[in-house]
Write an enzyme that holds these catalytic residues in place. Structure first.
Site, short mmCIF file in Angstrom:
data_model
loop_
_atom_site.label_atom_id
_atom_site.label_comp_id
_atom_site.label_asym_id
_atom_site.label_seq_id
_atom_site.Cartn_x
_atom_site.Cartn_y
_atom_site.Cartn_z
N ASP A 274 -33.83 57.94 -10.71
CA ASP A 274 -33.63 58.80 -9.53
C ASP A 274 -34.39 58.22 -8.35
O ASP A 274 -33.92 58.26 -7.21
CB ASP A 274 -34.10 60.22 -9.83
CG ASP A 274 -33.14 60.90 -10.81
OD1 ASP A 274 -33.25 60.64 -12.02
OD2 ASP A 274 -32.23 61.62 -10.34
N ALA B 231 -25.03 54.30 -13.38
CA ALA B 231 -25.42 52.88 -13.33
C ALA B 231 -25.65 52.35 -14.75
O ALA B 231 -25.15 51.28 -15.12
CB ALA B 231 -26.67 52.72 -12.46
N CYS C 73 -30.12 60.81 -20.86
CA CYS C 73 -29.47 61.55 -19.78
C CYS C 73 -28.08 60.97 -19.46
O CYS C 73 -27.46 60.32 -20.32
CB CYS C 73 -30.35 61.57 -18.54
SG CYS C 73 -29.87 62.87 -17.36
P1 RI2 Z 1 -26.98 57.62 -11.57
C1 RI2 Z 1 -29.85 61.88 -12.92
O1 RI2 Z 1 -30.50 63.01 -12.44
C2 RI2 Z 1 -30.49 61.31 -14.16
O2 RI2 Z 1 -31.90 61.43 -14.15
C3 RI2 Z 1 -30.02 59.89 -14.10
O3 RI2 Z 1 -30.75 59.00 -14.92
C4 RI2 Z 1 -30.21 59.59 -12.61
O4 RI2 Z 1 -29.82 60.80 -11.95
C5 RI2 Z 1 -29.44 58.42 -12.06
O5 RI2 Z 1 -28.06 58.63 -12.19
P2 RI2 Z 1 -29.83 64.49 -12.50
O6 RI2 Z 1 -29.01 64.64 -11.24
O7 RI2 Z 1 -27.18 57.57 -10.09
O8 RI2 Z 1 -29.04 64.62 -13.76
O9 RI2 Z 1 -27.19 56.29 -12.22
O10 RI2 Z 1 -31.01 65.44 -12.47
O11 RI2 Z 1 -25.65 58.25 -11.93
#
Ligand code: RI2
Length: 324
Positions: free
Chosen positions: A206, A141, A137
């Site tokens: 998440d 972080a 994904c």
């Molecule tokens: P950061 C995202 O969710 C992904 O699952 C990713 O690993 C997580 O948030 C954390 O992202 P989505 O919004 O806060 O794409 O590290 O469904 O950027």
């Protein structure tokens, strides 16, 4: 104009919530910062003079923002960060209350950005010279850990999974390549095929539950499973506001299910009415599949997630026991 519980919501707040819902603003950290910003905008745009009306208005806005997406706890945690400070400040005027909201929102955003910098530094220490990384994904972080380790000359290459159906892997691949890394974009289904060439997995989160389970983009648990089989270490990079206080009392983390049209076209659905399409977008990786969680407060084994929650929310052991 939208009215909720008799409260008129500012256009910009509605737009931010819609952008979060439609994933124009996405990533657990980014939606948390956008949520805090929405509260500050709401406070700034309030035109009334009555303090009690303002407090009620902020509660309605908070609920509206908090409910934009269900899984990432970073969003409700950011909202609570601001609203709890508003309540604790015991303001005597709308002006004073407004200032508390704006200041708390700015503080949260600053904290969040700084946390990612600290996570990058701490996480990079766990990467060894010549490491080949796999990620899933797009996590700011996780990406910041990988870039920091690369800047220290440690990383040989990174396998980036495309991450269907929304293909956030492409964002990761681009930002890593832009930073100079050797990037290989691979299909999700090839995770086990490539795992033998990998030294470490680095992903984001998440939500992290009190037992150390990590809720992240669907497919994360398969990466962790393949990594465990291949004896490859799995690291999760996550700020402490991604730890879920409600899981301390055994509450489960809701898994968002999104529109089937993210997987197949509307036309295909119409032509195949007997096929049901189901699109859950997160999964749960049990703590046994995770080697460590990299937070801005330090690197912890997943089993120590409860300690982070106890510190964050000022809970004692007896608090935790009495809630279970
Ligand atoms: P950061 C995202 O969710 C992904 O699952 C990713 O690993 C997580 O948030 C954390 O992202 P989505 O919004 O806060 O794409 O590290 O469904 O950027």
């Amino acid at each position: 104009m939208q009215v909720r519980n008799g409260v008129e919501l500012p256009e910009d707040v509605i737009r931010i919530r819609e952008d979060i819902r439609n994933m124009v603003i996405r990533g657990a950290g980014r939606i948390a910062r956008a949520g805090a910003k929405a509260l500050a905008i709401a406070a700034r745009e309030y035109r009334g003079k009555d303090l009690n009306d303002f407090l009620k208005y902020m509660e309605v806005v908070a609920e509206y923002v908090r409910s934009a997406r269900p899984t990432a706890v970073s969003l409700p945690n950011a909202v609570s960060y601001v609203i709890s400070r508003l309540k604790r400040s015991n303001p005597s005027s709308v002006e004073e209350a407004r200032e508390v909201v704006v200041k708390a929102a700015e503080e949260f955003i600053e904290y969040s950005k700084n946390a990612i910098r600290v996570i990058a530094e701490l996480g990079a220490k766990r990467i060894e010279n010549g490491d080949v990384i796999m990620t899933h994904c797009h996590s700011t972080a996780a990406v910041s850990v990988i870039i920091e380790a690369y800047n220290q000359g440690k990383i040989r290459k990174v396998y980036v999974k495309e991450t269907r159906p929304k293909m956030q892997g492409l964002i990761t691949a681009k930002s890593l390549a832009d930073a100079g890394l050797d990037v290989i974009l691979i299909p999700d289904s090839s995770v086990r095929y490539f795992m033998k060439m990998v030294n470490k997995v680095v992903v984001g989160a998440d939500t992290i539950a009190a037992n150390g389970a990590v809720i992240n983009k669907i497919g994360t648990s398969l990466v962790a499973l393949a990594a465990k089989e291949a004896r490859v270490r799995t690291y999760v990079a996550a700020e402490t506001y991604k730890f879920s206080p409600r899981t301390v009392i055994g509450e489960l983390v809701p898994i968002e299910v999104r529109d089937p049209r993210e997987i197949v076209s509307e036309e295909w659905i119409r032509e195949n009415p007997r096929v049901k399409v189901y699109n859950p977008v997160f999964d749960v990786t049990p703590p046994e599949y995770i080697d460590a969680i990299i937070t801005e407060k330090g690197i912890i084994p997943p089993q120590a997630a409860i300690l982070i929650l106890m510190e964050e929310y000022g809970l004692s052991i007896s608090d935790v026991l009495s809630r279970s």
